[in-house]
Design a protein around this motif. Structure first.
Motif, PDB file in Angstrom:
ATOM      1  N   ASP A 104      -4.062  -6.795  11.004  1.00 49.03           N
ATOM      2  CA  ASP A 104      -4.168  -5.559  10.529  1.00 49.03           C
ATOM      3  C   ASP A 104      -4.439  -5.675   8.690  1.00 49.03           C
ATOM      4  N   LEU A 105      -5.356  -6.506   8.443  1.00 49.68           N
ATOM      5  CA  LEU A 105      -5.445  -6.958   7.096  1.00 49.68           C
ATOM      6  C   LEU A 105      -6.209  -5.681   6.272  1.00 49.68           C
ATOM      7  N   VAL A 106      -5.724  -5.350   5.168  1.00 50.49           N
ATOM      8  CA  VAL A 106      -6.159  -4.071   4.572  1.00 50.49           C
ATOM      9  C   VAL A 106      -7.450  -4.783   3.594  1.00 50.49           C
ATOM     10  N   TYR A 107      -7.637  -5.822   3.175  1.00 51.47           N
ATOM     11  CA  TYR A 107      -8.392  -6.186   2.175  1.00 51.47           C
ATOM     12  C   TYR A 107      -9.003  -7.649   2.346  1.00 51.47           C
ATOM     13  N   VAL A 108     -10.248  -8.042   2.302  1.00 49.21           N
ATOM     14  CA  VAL A 108     -10.887  -9.194   2.825  1.00 49.21           C
ATOM     15  C   VAL A 108     -11.949  -9.541   1.579  1.00 49.21           C
ATOM     16  N   GLU A 109     -11.782 -10.360   0.651  1.00 44.83           N
ATOM     17  CA  GLU A 109     -12.708 -10.738  -0.323  1.00 44.83           C
ATOM     18  C   GLU A 109     -13.537 -11.764  -0.152  1.00 44.83           C
ATOM     19  N   ASP A 110     -14.799 -11.828  -0.349  1.00 51.09           N
ATOM     20  CA  ASP A 110     -15.888 -12.944  -0.085  1.00 51.09           C
ATOM     21  C   ASP A 110     -15.430 -13.688   1.030  1.00 51.09           C
ATOM     22  N   PRO A 111     -15.601 -13.108   2.201  1.00 53.56           N
ATOM     23  CA  PRO A 111     -15.425 -13.475   3.640  1.00 53.56           C
ATOM     24  C   PRO A 111     -16.756 -14.290   3.962  1.00 53.56           C
ATOM     25  N   LEU A 112     -17.816 -14.219   3.280  1.00 54.61           N
ATOM     26  CA  LEU A 112     -19.130 -15.066   3.335  1.00 54.61           C
ATOM     27  C   LEU A 112     -19.712 -15.434   2.286  1.00 54.61           C
ATOM     28  N   ILE A 171       3.846  -2.296   3.536  1.00 54.90           N
ATOM     29  CA  ILE A 171       3.504  -3.471   2.803  1.00 54.90           C
ATOM     30  C   ILE A 171       2.521  -4.275   4.013  1.00 54.90           C
ATOM     31  N   LYS A 172       1.294  -4.343   3.405  1.00 54.72           N
ATOM     32  CA  LYS A 172       0.160  -5.083   4.295  1.00 54.72           C
ATOM     33  C   LYS A 172      -0.284  -6.485   3.663  1.00 54.72           C
ATOM     34  N   PHE A 173      -1.275  -7.118   3.937  1.00 54.73           N
ATOM     35  CA  PHE A 173      -1.771  -8.165   3.167  1.00 54.73           C
ATOM     36  C   PHE A 173      -3.165  -8.238   3.639  1.00 54.73           C
ATOM     37  N   GLY A 174      -3.804  -9.080   2.743  1.00 52.67           N
ATOM     38  CA  GLY A 174      -5.320  -9.391   2.562  1.00 52.67           C
ATOM     39  C   GLY A 174      -5.674 -10.757   2.282  1.00 52.67           C
ATOM     40  N   LEU A 175      -6.966 -11.134   2.007  1.00 55.65           N
ATOM     41  CA  LEU A 175      -7.239 -12.475   1.850  1.00 55.65           C
ATOM     42  C   LEU A 175      -8.367 -12.489   0.610  1.00 55.65           C
ATOM     43  N   ASP A 176      -8.502 -13.614  -0.022  1.00 54.53           N
ATOM     44  CA  ASP A 176      -9.834 -13.918  -0.846  1.00 54.53           C
ATOM     45  C   ASP A 176     -10.007 -15.108   0.123  1.00 54.53           C
ATOM     46  N   VAL A 177     -11.164 -15.134   0.802  1.00 57.99           N
ATOM     47  CA  VAL A 177     -11.586 -16.365   1.763  1.00 57.99           C
ATOM     48  C   VAL A 177     -12.251 -17.153   0.714  1.00 57.99           C
ATOM     49  N   ALA A 178     -12.819 -16.816  -0.322  1.00 59.28           N
ATOM     50  CA  ALA A 178     -13.831 -17.676  -1.263  1.00 59.28           C
ATOM     51  C   ALA A 178     -14.800 -18.138  -0.601  1.00 59.28           C
ATOM     52  N   GLY A 179     -15.644 -17.515   0.232  1.00 53.67           N
ATOM     53  CA  GLY A 179     -16.615 -18.100   1.424  1.00 53.67           C
ATOM     54  C   GLY A 179     -17.449 -19.069   0.788  1.00 53.67           C
ATOM     55  N   ALA A 180     -17.930 -18.822  -0.584  1.00 50.75           N
ATOM     56  CA  ALA A 180     -19.019 -19.516  -0.924  1.00 50.75           C
ATOM     57  C   ALA A 180     -18.628 -21.073  -1.002  1.00 50.75           C
ATOM     58  N   GLU A 181     -17.377 -21.251  -1.387  1.00 52.12           N
ATOM     59  CA  GLU A 181     -16.548 -22.661  -1.443  1.00 52.12           C
ATOM     60  C   GLU A 181     -16.581 -23.182  -0.158  1.00 52.12           C
ATOM     61  N   LEU A 182     -16.331 -22.636   0.859  1.00 57.84           N
ATOM     62  CA  LEU A 182     -16.257 -23.296   2.267  1.00 57.84           C
ATOM     63  C   LEU A 182     -17.653 -23.384   2.787  1.00 57.84           C
ATOM     64  N   TYR A 183     -18.453 -22.798   2.359  1.00 61.40           N
ATOM     65  CA  TYR A 183     -20.200 -22.797   2.743  1.00 61.40           C
ATOM     66  C   TYR A 183     -20.919 -23.976   2.534  1.00 61.40           C
ATOM     67  N   ASP A 184     -21.295 -24.793   3.430  1.00 61.84           N
ATOM     68  CA  ASP A 184     -22.309 -25.834   3.313  1.00 61.84           C
ATOM     69  C   ASP A 184     -23.854 -25.309   3.451  1.00 61.84           C
ATOM     70  N   VAL A 219       0.758  -1.281   0.035  1.00 62.36           N
ATOM     71  CA  VAL A 219       0.010  -0.271   0.012  1.00 62.36           C
ATOM     72  C   VAL A 219       0.651   1.097  -0.210  1.00 62.36           C
ATOM     73  N   GLY A 220       2.069   1.175   0.540  1.00 60.20           N
ATOM     74  CA  GLY A 220       2.924   2.659   0.571  1.00 60.20           C
ATOM     75  C   GLY A 220       3.925   2.488  -0.663  1.00 60.20           C
ATOM     76  N   ALA A 221       3.735   1.610  -1.511  1.00 58.31           N
ATOM     77  CA  ALA A 221       4.635   1.588  -2.740  1.00 58.31           C
ATOM     78  C   ALA A 221       4.687   2.978  -3.421  1.00 58.31           C
ATOM     79  N   PRO A 222       5.754   3.714  -3.833  1.00 56.83           N
ATOM     80  CA  PRO A 222       5.921   4.793  -4.396  1.00 56.83           C
ATOM     81  C   PRO A 222       5.565   4.761  -6.057  1.00 56.83           C
ATOM     82  N   SER A 223       5.675   3.559  -6.520  1.00 55.96           N
ATOM     83  CA  SER A 223       5.320   3.457  -7.917  1.00 55.96           C
ATOM     84  C   SER A 223       4.760   2.079  -8.171  1.00 55.96           C
ATOM     85  N   VAL A 224       4.354   1.611  -9.331  1.00 52.27           N
ATOM     86  CA  VAL A 224       3.610   0.724  -9.697  1.00 52.27           C
ATOM     87  C   VAL A 224       4.868  -0.327  -9.668  1.00 52.27           C
ATOM     88  N   GLU A 225       6.124   0.163 -10.297  1.00 57.90           N
ATOM     89  CA  GLU A 225       7.101  -0.810 -10.408  1.00 57.90           C
ATOM     90  C   GLU A 225       7.494  -1.213  -8.963  1.00 57.90           C
TER      91      GLU A 225
END
Ligand SMILES: O=C(O)[C@@H](CO)OP(=O)(O)O
Ligand SMILES: [Mg+2]
Length: 401
Positions: free
Chosen positions: A270-278, A227-240, A161-167
């Motif tokens: 300190d996750l900055v991103y959580v995709e499809d947690p549910l 630099i932080k990190f995040g998740l794609d939980v893909a919750g629908a795949e875990l859900y019964d 998240v703090g990178a000064p450039s895309v490179e």
């Protein structure tokens, strides 16, 4: 000038070795565009329909090609995409296939840009776009539907998240990917890679959190930006749906427990991103989690929204999230993907333009992210079909496309 004079469709290989659709679009003045459809493994139930490539190609040749060739200008993306919808005649592209539709839509955009002599992002976004670059979310550890016998959570994503450039951002993600490998070998964990190039070790999610957290801190110290990190939980795949629980290897969680678990992870790491947690049908649970932690992190709907403005409107009405994943092949055309991004932006949602687990060398999403000023792009960290997009972002920043 940009009148479409020829469209050719063929089967090519994707990164999993499966067939996918490639389209070539040619215009009257010699403009040329080529694009290929990606393909998901953890697909959302409400996505536009991907047909087997040979069927999608045959159907597109019969229904779409005659409506486009000699009829529509490639420079007018809305007309191209309206013709694709008209040719298909369904609301989910189940006739010509979303794979044929998206390949033609993207190839036409490239042909339109080619005639103008402009980079694709400028043709799509206009001359005033292109000064901001998305932060790349890089998949460094993964499992779920993308790798057998690995983590339950589908993706652990480095976020520079703090990178000064895309490179700097792209190289930071590659460094986190390498650091994860070092930490895994220190622990004596052998491992290969999953479909998106992330490490796919046979460890539990708790260990994966420790390792990614450490790898991110190591690289952060080296590069000197956040630099932080995040998740794609893909919750629908875990859900019964029968039991109403999220099934992890070591335990089950009901919906309230799942919300509490994710909220705790956001706090602890300190996750900055959580995709499809549910689950993809549970707007209410999404709304509860967003209410709890939406001011600290992005709660992103992928299978929840499937790049579909109708589903996004419902999410906005119900405060279900604060971010949307944008995958052009989930909805079938670039115009529809644009509409989803614009609706999201108007309503304060961050857009995350995304690859699929099955990819090709096609780099259209890099241009789409820059053209729409999307704050994030999710397109892996390493591997040729992933670096095709990352390297294109570096070229766009360098005015070299
Ligand atoms: O769930 C996702 O976000 C994607 C891409 O990372 O996976 P797939 O293409 O398999 O749906
Ligand atoms: Mg996802």
């Amino acid at each position: 000038m940009t009148l479409i004079t020829d469209i050719r469709l063929r089967r090519i290989l994707d990164s999993r070795g499966n067939p996918t659709v490639e389209a070539d679009v040619v215009t009257e003045s010699g403009g040329f565009g080529r694009a290929a459809a990606p393909s998901g493994a953890s697909t959302g139930e409400y996505e536009a329909v991907e047909r087997p490539p040979s069927e999608a190609i045959a159907a597109a040749r019969e229904h779409a090609v005659p409506r486009l060739v000699g009829e529509v200008y490639a420079g007018n993306q809305r007309d191209v995409d309206a013709a694709l919808h008209a040719a298909d005649g369904t609301d989910d592209f189940s006739e010509i296939g979303a794979n044929s539709a998206v390949a033609i839509s993207m190839a036409a955009a490239k042909a339109g840009a080619d005639v103008l002599g402009a980079p694709l992002f400028q043709h799509l976004g206009g001359t005033f776009r292109g000064n901001n670059f998305p932060i790349p979310l890089g998949n460094v550890v993964g499992g779920g539907e993308h790798a057998a016998d690995a983590t339950d959570i589908q993706e652990f994503l480095a976020a520079p998240v703090g990178a000064p450039s895309v490179e700097d951002a792209v190289f930071a993600n590659a460094a986190v990917h390498a650091a994860v490998s070092d930490l895994l070998s220190e622990r004596g964990v052998p491992c290969g890679k999953g479909d998106e190039g992330a490490w796919a070790p046979s460890i539990d999610d708790g260990d994966a959190f420790e390792i990614v957290d450490e790898a991110v801190s190591m690289v952060e110290d080296e590069v000197g930006f956040e630099i932080k990190f995040g998740l794609d939980v893909a919750g629908a795949e875990l859900y019964d749906a029968d039991s109403g629980t999220y099934e992890y290897s070591d335990q089950s969680r009901d919906t309230d427990e799942q919300i509490a678990y994710i909220a705790d992870l956001v706090e602890e790491y300190d996750l900055v991103y959580v995709e499809d947690p549910l689950d993809e049908d549970d707007y209410d649970a999404f709304a509860d989690l967003t209410d709890e932690v939406g001011d600290q992190t992005l709660i992103c709907g992928d299978d929840l929204f499937v790049t579909n403005t109708d589903r996004l409107v419902e999410g906005i009405d119900r405060d279900a999230a604060n971010s949307i994943l944008i995958k052009p092949n989930q909805i079938g055309t670039l115009s529809d993907a644009f509409d989803a991004i614009e609706l999201a932006t108007e309503n304060g949602y961050d857009s995350v333009v995304s690859h699929r687990s099955g990819e090709t060398e096609d780099a259209t999403i890099a241009h789409l992210a820059v053209a729409t000023d999307a704050p994030y792009i999710k397109t892996g960290a390493v591997g040729g079909e992933r670096t095709a997009k990352l390297n294109e972002l570096i070229r766009i920043a360098d005015d070299a496309t």
